[in-house]
Write a protein that holds these residues in place. Structure first.
Motif, PDB file in Angstrom:
ATOM      1  N   ALA A  57       8.842  -0.488   5.076  1.00  0.00           N
ATOM      2  CA  ALA A  57       8.365   0.626   4.629  1.00  0.00           C
ATOM      3  C   ALA A  57       9.746   1.372   3.763  1.00  0.00           C
ATOM      4  CB  ALA A  57       8.318   1.769   5.674  1.00  0.00           C
ATOM      5  N   PHE A  58       9.549   1.448   2.603  1.00  0.00           N
ATOM      6  CA  PHE A  58      10.117   1.877   1.688  1.00  0.00           C
ATOM      7  C   PHE A  58      10.259   3.312   1.230  1.00  0.00           C
ATOM      8  CE2 PHE A  58       9.125  -2.648   0.931  1.00  0.00           C
ATOM      9  CZ  PHE A  58      10.626  -3.125   1.172  1.00  0.00           C
ATOM     10  N   ASP A  59      11.233   4.188   1.031  1.00  0.00           N
ATOM     11  CA  ASP A  59      11.255   5.508   0.689  1.00  0.00           C
ATOM     12  C   ASP A  59      11.589   5.474  -0.843  1.00  0.00           C
ATOM     13  OD1 ASP A  59      11.383   8.118   0.468  1.00  0.00           O
ATOM     14  OD2 ASP A  59      13.179   8.260   1.780  1.00  0.00           O
ATOM     15  N   LEU A  60      10.655   6.304  -1.497  1.00  0.00           N
ATOM     16  CA  LEU A  60      10.598   6.326  -2.935  1.00  0.00           C
ATOM     17  C   LEU A  60      11.662   7.566  -3.245  1.00  0.00           C
ATOM     18  CD1 LEU A  60       7.445   5.437  -4.640  1.00  0.00           C
ATOM     19  CD2 LEU A  60       9.360   4.196  -4.313  1.00  0.00           C
ATOM     20  N   HIS A  61      12.172   8.374  -2.491  1.00  0.00           N
ATOM     21  CA  HIS A  61      13.038   9.568  -2.705  1.00  0.00           C
ATOM     22  C   HIS A  61      14.495   8.643  -2.667  1.00  0.00           C
ATOM     23  CE1 HIS A  61      10.438  12.880  -2.841  1.00  0.00           C
ATOM     24  NE2 HIS A  61       9.912  12.781  -1.471  1.00  0.00           N
ATOM     25  N   ARG A  62      14.729   8.106  -1.689  1.00  0.00           N
ATOM     26  CA  ARG A  62      16.197   7.481  -1.506  1.00  0.00           C
ATOM     27  C   ARG A  62      16.049   5.975  -1.998  1.00  0.00           C
ATOM     28  NH1 ARG A  62      15.143  10.818   2.565  1.00  0.00           N
ATOM     29  NH2 ARG A  62      16.512  12.807   2.881  1.00  0.00           N
ATOM     30  N   TYR A  63      15.131   5.334  -2.210  1.00  0.00           N
ATOM     31  CA  TYR A  63      14.975   3.902  -2.439  1.00  0.00           C
ATOM     32  C   TYR A  63      15.561   3.279  -1.837  1.00  0.00           C
ATOM     33  CZ  TYR A  63      13.734   5.818  -7.310  1.00  0.00           C
ATOM     34  OH  TYR A  63      13.059   6.775  -8.161  1.00  0.00           O
ATOM     35  N   ARG A  64      14.986   3.222  -0.452  1.00  0.00           N
ATOM     36  CA  ARG A  64      15.759   2.584   0.492  1.00  0.00           C
ATOM     37  C   ARG A  64      14.639   1.797   1.684  1.00  0.00           C
ATOM     38  NH1 ARG A  64      16.738   5.135   5.423  1.00  0.00           N
ATOM     39  NH2 ARG A  64      16.168   7.280   5.367  1.00  0.00           N
TER      40      ARG A  64
ATOM     41  N   THR B 242       0.698  -1.106   0.016  1.00  0.00           N
ATOM     42  CA  THR B 242      -0.024   0.000  -0.165  1.00  0.00           C
ATOM     43  C   THR B 242       0.957   1.250  -0.059  1.00  0.00           C
ATOM     44  OG1 THR B 242      -2.041   1.142   1.152  1.00  0.00           O
ATOM     45  CG2 THR B 242      -0.089  -0.001   2.536  1.00  0.00           C
ATOM     46  N   PHE B 243       0.371   2.348  -0.504  1.00  0.00           N
ATOM     47  CA  PHE B 243       1.074   3.576  -0.528  1.00  0.00           C
ATOM     48  C   PHE B 243       0.589   4.413   0.632  1.00  0.00           C
ATOM     49  CE2 PHE B 243       2.257   2.882  -4.989  1.00  0.00           C
ATOM     50  CZ  PHE B 243       3.561   3.860  -5.153  1.00  0.00           C
ATOM     51  N   ALA B 244       1.458   5.188   1.242  1.00  0.00           N
ATOM     52  CA  ALA B 244       1.039   6.211   1.998  1.00  0.00           C
ATOM     53  C   ALA B 244       0.303   7.411   1.395  1.00  0.00           C
ATOM     54  CB  ALA B 244       2.319   6.750   2.977  1.00  0.00           C
ATOM     55  N   SER B 245      -0.304   8.127   2.058  1.00  0.00           N
ATOM     56  CA  SER B 245      -1.189   9.519   1.604  1.00  0.00           C
ATOM     57  C   SER B 245      -0.086  10.418   0.844  1.00  0.00           C
ATOM     58  CB  SER B 245      -2.006   9.830   2.482  1.00  0.00           C
ATOM     59  OG  SER B 245      -0.993  10.405   3.815  1.00  0.00           O
ATOM     60  N   SER B 246       1.162  10.526   1.409  1.00  0.00           N
ATOM     61  CA  SER B 246       2.248  11.310   0.516  1.00  0.00           C
ATOM     62  C   SER B 246       2.576  10.736  -0.689  1.00  0.00           C
ATOM     63  CB  SER B 246       3.455  11.489   1.602  1.00  0.00           C
ATOM     64  OG  SER B 246       3.925  10.453   1.495  1.00  0.00           O
ATOM     65  N   GLY B 247       2.403   9.431  -1.035  1.00  0.00           N
ATOM     66  CA  GLY B 247       2.853   9.012  -2.395  1.00  0.00           C
ATOM     67  C   GLY B 247       4.319   8.731  -2.475  1.00  0.00           C
ATOM     68  N   PHE B 248       5.113   8.946  -1.533  1.00  0.00           N
ATOM     69  CA  PHE B 248       6.546   8.533  -1.609  1.00  0.00           C
ATOM     70  C   PHE B 248       6.756   7.636  -0.563  1.00  0.00           C
ATOM     71  CE2 PHE B 248       6.031  13.042  -2.904  1.00  0.00           C
ATOM     72  CZ  PHE B 248       6.449  13.144  -4.130  1.00  0.00           C
ATOM     73  N   VAL B 249       5.908   6.929   0.081  1.00  0.00           N
ATOM     74  CA  VAL B 249       6.169   5.779   0.868  1.00  0.00           C
ATOM     75  C   VAL B 249       5.343   4.521   0.624  1.00  0.00           C
ATOM     76  CG1 VAL B 249       6.162   4.916   3.458  1.00  0.00           C
ATOM     77  CG2 VAL B 249       7.074   7.435   2.764  1.00  0.00           C
ATOM     78  N   ILE B 250       6.084   3.317   0.580  1.00  0.00           N
ATOM     79  CA  ILE B 250       5.236   2.234   0.337  1.00  0.00           C
ATOM     80  C   ILE B 250       5.779   1.141   1.389  1.00  0.00           C
ATOM     81  CG2 ILE B 250       5.146   0.130  -1.282  1.00  0.00           C
ATOM     82  CD1 ILE B 250       6.229   1.769  -3.479  1.00  0.00           C
ATOM     83  N   VAL B 251       4.343   0.549   1.780  1.00  0.00           N
ATOM     84  CA  VAL B 251       4.619  -0.345   3.120  1.00  0.00           C
ATOM     85  C   VAL B 251       4.033  -1.565   2.596  1.00  0.00           C
ATOM     86  CG1 VAL B 251       3.771  -0.754   5.248  1.00  0.00           C
ATOM     87  CG2 VAL B 251       4.054   1.555   4.618  1.00  0.00           C
ATOM     88  N   SER B 252       4.837  -2.844   2.797  1.00  0.00           N
ATOM     89  CA  SER B 252       4.660  -3.947   2.371  1.00  0.00           C
ATOM     90  C   SER B 252       4.632  -5.069   3.589  1.00  0.00           C
ATOM     91  CB  SER B 252       5.451  -4.489   1.331  1.00  0.00           C
ATOM     92  OG  SER B 252       6.782  -4.541   1.848  1.00  0.00           O
ATOM     93  N   ALA B 253       3.783  -6.102   3.478  1.00  0.00           N
ATOM     94  CA  ALA B 253       3.488  -7.131   4.345  1.00  0.00           C
ATOM     95  C   ALA B 253       3.813  -8.276   3.783  1.00  0.00           C
ATOM     96  CB  ALA B 253       2.234  -7.377   4.915  1.00  0.00           C
ATOM     97  N   SER B 254       4.574  -9.148   4.581  1.00  0.00           N
ATOM     98  CA  SER B 254       5.108 -10.158   4.136  1.00  0.00           C
ATOM     99  C   SER B 254       4.919 -11.740   4.850  1.00  0.00           C
ATOM    100  CB  SER B 254       6.641 -10.230   3.623  1.00  0.00           C
ATOM    101  OG  SER B 254       7.057 -11.515   3.115  1.00  0.00           O
ATOM    102  N   LEU B 255       5.109 -12.873   4.237  1.00  0.00           N
ATOM    103  CA  LEU B 255       4.977 -14.126   5.128  1.00  0.00           C
ATOM    104  C   LEU B 255       6.418 -14.363   5.951  1.00  0.00           C
ATOM    105  CD1 LEU B 255       3.327 -16.669   2.821  1.00  0.00           C
ATOM    106  CD2 LEU B 255       2.117 -15.175   4.433  1.00  0.00           C
ATOM    107  N   ASP B 256       7.370 -13.511   5.754  1.00  0.00           N
ATOM    108  CA  ASP B 256       8.583 -13.747   6.370  1.00  0.00           C
ATOM    109  C   ASP B 256       8.513 -13.149   7.696  1.00  0.00           C
ATOM    110  OD1 ASP B 256       8.797 -10.914   5.761  1.00  0.00           O
ATOM    111  OD2 ASP B 256      10.503 -11.103   4.843  1.00  0.00           O
ATOM    112  N   GLY B 257       7.405 -12.684   8.242  1.00  0.00           N
ATOM    113  CA  GLY B 257       7.205 -12.090   9.683  1.00  0.00           C
ATOM    114  C   GLY B 257       7.536 -10.495   9.615  1.00  0.00           C
TER     115      GLY B 257
END
Length: 919
Positions: free
Chosen positions: A444-451, A425-440
């Protein structure tokens, strides 16, 4: 709401199986993706998937020399003739057997198709309309095993065919007296590639064991002699007419000539000397490992460059005929499936079917021109960015990819997860992506610095199957499969704030209210719980369902809740009063196909199917639903009826596509898929072993099953996306084909609109243009309004036309270059009609988001252009200063030389005066 959505693009998959082809200019690469083909424009960095599809996965593609036509052949031999200009299917044909390769002659008049051990030469379709575009010319027999590759001479007089029986056959395309056929040996493995030298009959053959033979002919191309007319009337030894019907032609078509090759060669006639070959040299590749087979080869005739790909992911560049190694590189750890070189010889295209990878390498500069890879396992989730420009996807391969919708390409991949990604899912700002996984973990990923700047974990290991982010972006929630709990973290600090317990089954889906701080969670325990985030994390309401809950979704205004359950129903609830407002029974709309291993009919299996993905439209009037089926349904909520069904795929290479049993696969013992004898042999479908994980291909290969795992409407409402077994499918509205007049009468005509323009009645002309609802006329009227009159016209428009004009400006601004003019329109409309629009904020939200998307895209383009111009200006100023300093130094030297010259003149004059005085 309009429902004229049409397939517009396929993302998430760049290559599946088959051969790559470059366009005539060499700037685009054509790649088969499942049963479709995608065109990647390497100059403009864009991709497009053609709206044509075959019945099964594409096995080979043949491109005409002018680049206008393509022949697509699927796994069963069904072929489509496609125009790459109009992107339409021109002709259907069936070769009745799997085809190994298709190749047009360089002059474009003929093409050769190889299937089994036969080569068929057809007349290529011309520019005139004809009933049958494929007319069989000649049938060539010679190899004893399946054919693998084809190549033509530059003048289209001969072609060569490689085979699995380790032989290579040269055939004459015309009735040459001295070259009917010729058989070449010299190899100990399958022939992978055979290539003619430029303007010559000399040959290069490459085999799978890494051997290359250089063959030299004793005859030039000009030395081929046509057979005399009288000789063609009687059979010639080595060439026999076929008497029995072998099914190569169709009823009512010319049978064509049949040429049968023999290993001892044709008998020479008096006065003619047959073309002969001799092996000039033989070379071997230095292979490392026992399984490093040569799998693909391509040859560029003008530069004599041979490119070979291996099963280990290594490729070599050699210069022929001396076999000098130019370059060697490992681009992957998987098998290279196909290799292609563009017309100039600068770019080399590689396709790896194991990873779904497509690479274009510029060998002279040793750099990537293009590098894309899709999710090589199934996609699990998707999410649109708030401005609708990007899509984030998560897959079973543990990767999170972000795609640019306008270009269709992936620009960043996050690989921090170690197991399947279940939700993004995207955050409301549009520059943060949050992901859930089966690895526990939740990351959260930053689309400015790609980290990856945040990693959220639980006190005890848990597999997260659901994810939700509150509208402010401060709270992150994830539901666990095994502990039946919902975890809440703070985005700012990364700390675990609360663990919500109460569900008695796995939490299948989470959703935050768009307008309140309320979290909705649905579980297999047949309940939906509403959690108040502001009041001590307590349960606000509990909604009782009739079956296990699978997915929950809030309406954009937060006043309605939709829940899909295991019994195939979609129920609608009022979250304020906790009352059910309606329900839709969609079990029969899924129309689940029958899997090959099913022992019950498709109608019976559909009773156990349900929707696993829901999404409200931007206006909240419709809902999009999909599941384990090839169909996606759009329902009208208020009327509770099915509005439209979209067929995601028609690819029969996928499982669960056919509703009825295929009688061709039935034996006296039952279905072939259920017969244990032969499991694991050939290309059949194998049964899955107990305990084998989903996606595990190590023990048995499996046939992918069609399903839709996630659905999302674009924030603008103009398109929607679905993650399926085929990839990320984008469906968008095609407004050019829809005529939707508004309040039309006999007086509203284009002539009356232009009359109002001549009389300078700008507001009246705009109203009349919108009543006709033709975009071209509306744009003409809006652009005719003087710049100074824009605020006056905006204040005098009726309320209903304000929204229409704002929607029109949002759509035009996306593709028009008059930025300041249309931005002035948007500013005047929003400032002068703000109160009117605010009362209808929910209805015009898609329009505002579309406007924001257009402005944001122009802002990014202009900012890049301005940065580039600033860099150029600074560079020019620095260079001018440097030249100025250099020029100043030169001027000082010149001045010094002038002063020295003047001093010498003064001294000489003084010396002359002294001599005069002495005398």
């Amino acid at each position: 709401m309009k429902f004229a959505y049409k397939f517009s693009n396929l993302l998430g998959a760049v290559y599946r199986h088959g051969n790559l082809s470059f366009s005539k200019d060499g700037n685009s690469v054509i790649s088969p993706v499942g049963n479709r083909i995608s065109v990647f424009d390497l100059k403009n960095n864009k991709s497009e998937t053609l709206p044509v599809s075959t019945t099964k996965n594409i096995a080979c593609v043949g491109l005409s020399p002018d680049g206008n036509l393509a022949i697509l052949v699927d796994e069963d031999g069904a072929a489509l003739l496609v125009s790459l200009i109009t992107k339409a299917v021109l002709h259907h044909y069936h070769f009745h057997k799997p085809v190994a390769s298709v190749r047009f002659s360089p002059d474009g008049r003929k093409f050769v198709v190889t299937k089994d051990n036969v080569a068929l030469m057809y007349h290529a379709p011309g520019k005139n309309r004809e009933f049958n575009a494929f007319v069989l010319d000649k049938t060539y027999f010679g190899p004893y095993d399946e054919t693998t590759c084809i190549d033509w001479t530059d003048d289209s007089k001969c072609f060569v065919v490689g085979s699995k029986d380790m032989s290579t056959w040269v055939f004459g395309a015309e009735r040459w007296a001295n070259l009917i056929y010729y058989s070449l040996g010299g190899h100990k493995d399958i022939i992978v590639g055979c290539f003619f030298e430029k303007d010559s009959l000399d040959l290069y053959t490459v085999s799978q064991d890494g051997a290359i033979c250089v063959w030299e002919s004793d005859t030039e191309l000009d030395g081929l002699v046509l057979r005399k007319t009288q000789e063609t009337k009687r059979p010639v030894e080595g060439e026999e007419e076929e008497e029995e019907d072998r099914g190569e032609g169709e009823e009512g078509q010319p049978r064509g000539e049949v040429i049968r090759g023999k290993t001892d060669g044709p008998v020479e006639k008096e006065g003619t000397k047959n073309v002969r070959y001799k092996q000039r040299s033989k070379h071997f590749f230095n292979k490392e490992g026992n399984f490093n087979n040569l799998t693909a080869a391509a040859f560029h005739k003008p530069t004599h460059i041979l490119v070979t790909g291996f099963a280990s992911g290594v490729f070599h560049l050699h210069e022929l005929p001396d076999f000098n190694l130019i370059h060697s590189l490992s681009i992957s750890d998987r098998r290279i499936s196909t290799v292609s070189i563009n017309s100039s010889g600068d770019w080399i295209g590689f396709g790896c079917s194991g990873l779904g990878q497509l690479l274009v390498w510029e060998w002279q500069s040793e750099s990537y021109v293009f590098k894309q890879q899709g999710h090589f396992n199934s996609m699990a989730a998707l999410c649109y960015s708030p401005d609708g420009q990007y899509i984030a996807t998560g897959g079973d391969d543990g990767k999170v990819k972000v795609w640019n919708i306008s270009s269709g390409l992936c620009f960043v991949t996050f690989t921090e997860h170690t197991s399947s990604v279940t939700n993004v899912t995207f955050a409301s700002s549009g520059f943060v992506i949050v992901s859930a996984s089966l690895d526990g973990t939740v990351r959260a990923f930053d689309l400015h610095r790609y980290r990856n700047f945040r990693t959220f974990t639980s006190p005890r290991p848990a597999q997260f199957s659901s994810l939700a982010l509150d509208p402010s972006g401060d709270l992150v929630s994830a539901g666990a499969q095994d502990s039946f709990e919902v975890y809440i973290w703070s985005m700012q600090t990364g700390r675990l704030l609360e663990v919500l317990g109460g569900h008695e089954g796995p939490v299948s889906c989470l959703c935050f209210s768009p307008v309140q701080s309320v979290l909705a969670s649905v579980s297999w325990d047949k309940t939906v719980r509403l959690w108040d985030m502001l009041d001590s994390w307590q349960t606000k309401e509990t909604l009782r369902l009739t079956s296990d809950g699978l997915v929950v979704s809030y309406r954009p205004d937060g006043k309605e809740l939709a829940v899909a359950t295991l019994d195939g129903e979609i129920s609608f609830w009022n979250p304020q009063s906790a009352n059910q407002t309606g329900s839709i029974s969609g079990r029969h709309d899924l129309q689940m196909g029958r899997r090959e291993t099913d022992k019950i009919t498709a109608k019976q299996s559909a009773k156990a199917k349900s929707f696993t993905a829901l999404c409200y439209s931007a206006d909240g009037e419709s809902i999009l639903a999909g599941g384990q089926s090839k169909f996606v349904c759009i329902y009208h909520i208020r009327e509770q009826i099915l509005m439209k069904k979209f067929e995601i795929s028609c690819n029969l290479s996928l499982d669960a596509m056919e509703e009825l049993l295929d009688r061709r696969k039935m034996t006296e013992f039952g279905s072939l898929a259920l017969v244990d004898e032969g499991v694991g042999d050939g290309d059949g479908v194998e049964l899955s072993l107990p305990g084998v994980r989903k996606g595990d291909m190590s023990s048995r290969r499996f046939k992918p099953e069609i399903r839709v795992s996630s659905l999302r409407f674009s924030p603008t409402g103009r398109s929607w996306a679905a993650t399926s077994t085929e990839g990320l499918m984008i469906y968008s509205l095609d407004g050019a084909l829809v005529f939707d007049p508004f309040d039309l009468d006999l007086d509203v005509t284009p002539a009356s609109v232009r009359r109002q323009l001549r009389q300078a009645e700008w507001a009246a002309a705009i109203v009349l243009a919108f009543r006709l609802n033709e975009n071209a006329l509306t744009q003409e009227v809006v652009e005719a309004v003087p710049y100074q009159q824009i605020p006056v016209v905006c204040s005098s428009l009726p309320d209903v036309y304000v929204e229409k004009l704002l929607d029109f400006i949002a759509s035009v601004l996306e593709r028009c270059g008059h930025l300041q003019f249309y931005l002035t329109w948007a500013q005047s409309l929003l400032t002068q009609n703000g109160q009117k629009l605010k009362s209808r904020s929910g209805a015009i939200l898609p329009t505002i988001q579309s406007l924001q998307k257009s402005i944001q895209r122009h802002f990014e383009d202009l900012s890049k252009l301005c940065d580039w111009n600033m860099y150029n200006i600074r560079y020019a100023v620095a260079m001018s200063k440097q030249r100025g300093v250099k020029r100043t130094a030169e001027d000082v030297l010149c001045d010094n030389e002038d002063e020295e010259g003047s001093d010498s003149e003064v001294l000489s004059e003084a010396s002359l005066e002294e001599t005069d005085m002495l005398m």
